[in-house]
Design an enzyme around this catalytic site. Structure first.
Site, PDB file in Angstrom:
ATOM      1  N   TYR A 104      -3.336  10.108  -9.928  1.00 28.74           N
ATOM      2  CA  TYR A 104      -4.174  10.685  -8.887  1.00 28.74           C
ATOM      3  C   TYR A 104      -4.101  12.205  -8.945  1.00 28.74           C
ATOM      4  O   TYR A 104      -3.036  12.777  -9.133  1.00 28.74           O
ATOM      5  CB  TYR A 104      -3.710  10.236  -7.496  1.00 28.74           C
ATOM      6  CG  TYR A 104      -3.966   8.787  -7.199  1.00 28.74           C
ATOM      7  CD1 TYR A 104      -5.242   8.251  -7.354  1.00 28.74           C
ATOM      8  CD2 TYR A 104      -2.928   7.954  -6.782  1.00 28.74           C
ATOM      9  CE1 TYR A 104      -5.477   6.920  -7.085  1.00 28.74           C
ATOM     10  CE2 TYR A 104      -3.170   6.619  -6.505  1.00 28.74           C
ATOM     11  CZ  TYR A 104      -4.442   6.105  -6.659  1.00 28.74           C
ATOM     12  OH  TYR A 104      -4.671   4.788  -6.391  1.00 28.74           O
ATOM     13  N   THR A 178     -11.801  -1.687 -11.397  1.00 29.42           N
ATOM     14  CA  THR A 178     -11.334  -2.792 -12.238  1.00 29.42           C
ATOM     15  C   THR A 178     -10.124  -3.505 -11.637  1.00 29.42           C
ATOM     16  O   THR A 178      -9.442  -4.259 -12.317  1.00 29.42           O
ATOM     17  CB  THR A 178     -10.989  -2.290 -13.645  1.00 29.42           C
ATOM     18  OG1 THR A 178      -9.983  -1.275 -13.548  1.00 29.42           O
ATOM     19  CG2 THR A 178     -12.225  -1.728 -14.334  1.00 29.42           C
TER      20      THR A 178
END
Length: 266
Positions: A104, A178
């Site tokens: 991140y 995903t």
């Protein structure tokens, strides 16, 4: 071609235009799921079951814009209105939380971006040397700090431009996350050239565990969702295959294909 796998970098849709700092990283979805069957004494759903065990994850089974997909020339459309992509941070350094399973940045929380997520897929290829970004990210002193699931370590002073390959050509399609709940809010951008990673760095990645210390060791490999059907989606590119250039020197258009989820075996 030894290109395999990929590094996913998640940005808000407005990232290319502007940069906005935040105090806290996006919260990873805490779900009860796995990539493959592992003997753990209880049932943990693999990808084929994600959409069946939780009604909030039904897109994983019934969605029409799921990811990842194989990208082949027969499904690719040259879009002359797709501008060349060049990342420009104005020299500003970033922080990055190295999180076991995810990476991140400290930009605006992606989940709150009104235009959905922009996910950049960068293919990696084994070579003798790596770029400075990966050298820091995959350094043994750093990688051992995120050995187990939910381990995290803060890196600062990173130049995000260094991770991008030397190309402005890309392929793009509308897709999904995903992992559960597989929201179809993602625009995937696949860069047309790889970045390089050393064999030692790949070995360091494989020593990471997808599980916590009290669980059976599960190497950081085969941690990918199976290929999803393209259905009626268009795959656009700013690569004009009728013009031979530095991005496709052999001009063998009929051989071009991007196979996802490959894993280097040697």
């Amino acid at each position: 071609m030894d290109i395999f796998g990929g590094l996913l970098i998640i940005f808000p849709a407005s990232f290319i235009a502007c940069v906005s700092a935040q105090q806290n990283p996006p919260k990873i979805h805490e779900g009860w799921w796995a990539y493959k069957e592992v003997v753990q004494g209880s049932f943990v759903p693999v990808p084929s079951f994600w959409g069946l065990v939780n009604s909030a994850w039904n897109l994983c089974s019934v969605g029409k814009r799921q990811s990842p997909v194989n990208i082949e020339t027969s499904h690719m459309i040259f879009d002359p209105y797709l501008a060349s992509m060049k990342l420009n941070t104005g020299g500003q350094k970033v922080q990055l939380i190295h999180y076991n399973h995810e990476l991140y940045t400290n930009y605006t929380e992606a989940a709150k971006s009104p235009n959905g997520l922009v996910i950049v897929s960068i293919f990696m290829k084994v070579a003798e040397t790596s770029n400075s970004f990966l050298n820091r990210l995959l350094n043994r002193d750093i990688i051992t700090r995120v050995t187990y699931k939910n381990d995290a370590y803060l890196l600062t002073g990173l130049n995000i431009e260094e991770i991008y390959p030397e190309t402005s050509s890309f392929i793009t399609y509308d897709g999904s996350m995903t992992i559960p709940p597989c929201f179809e809010t993602a625009t995937w951008i696949l860069m047309n050239k790889p970045v390089y990673v050393t064999r030692m760095q790949m070995h360091s990645l494989r020593l990471l565990s997808q599980n916590q210390p009290s669980q059976i060791f599960l190497s950081m490999s085969d941690n990918v969702r199976p290929i999803q059907p393209l259905i009626n989606r268009c795959i656009r590119t700013n690569i004009n295959f009728s013009m031979q250039g530095k991005d496709c020197p052999n001009n063998r258009v009929h051989k071009l294909q991007y196979r996802v989820n490959g894993w280097l075996l040697n």
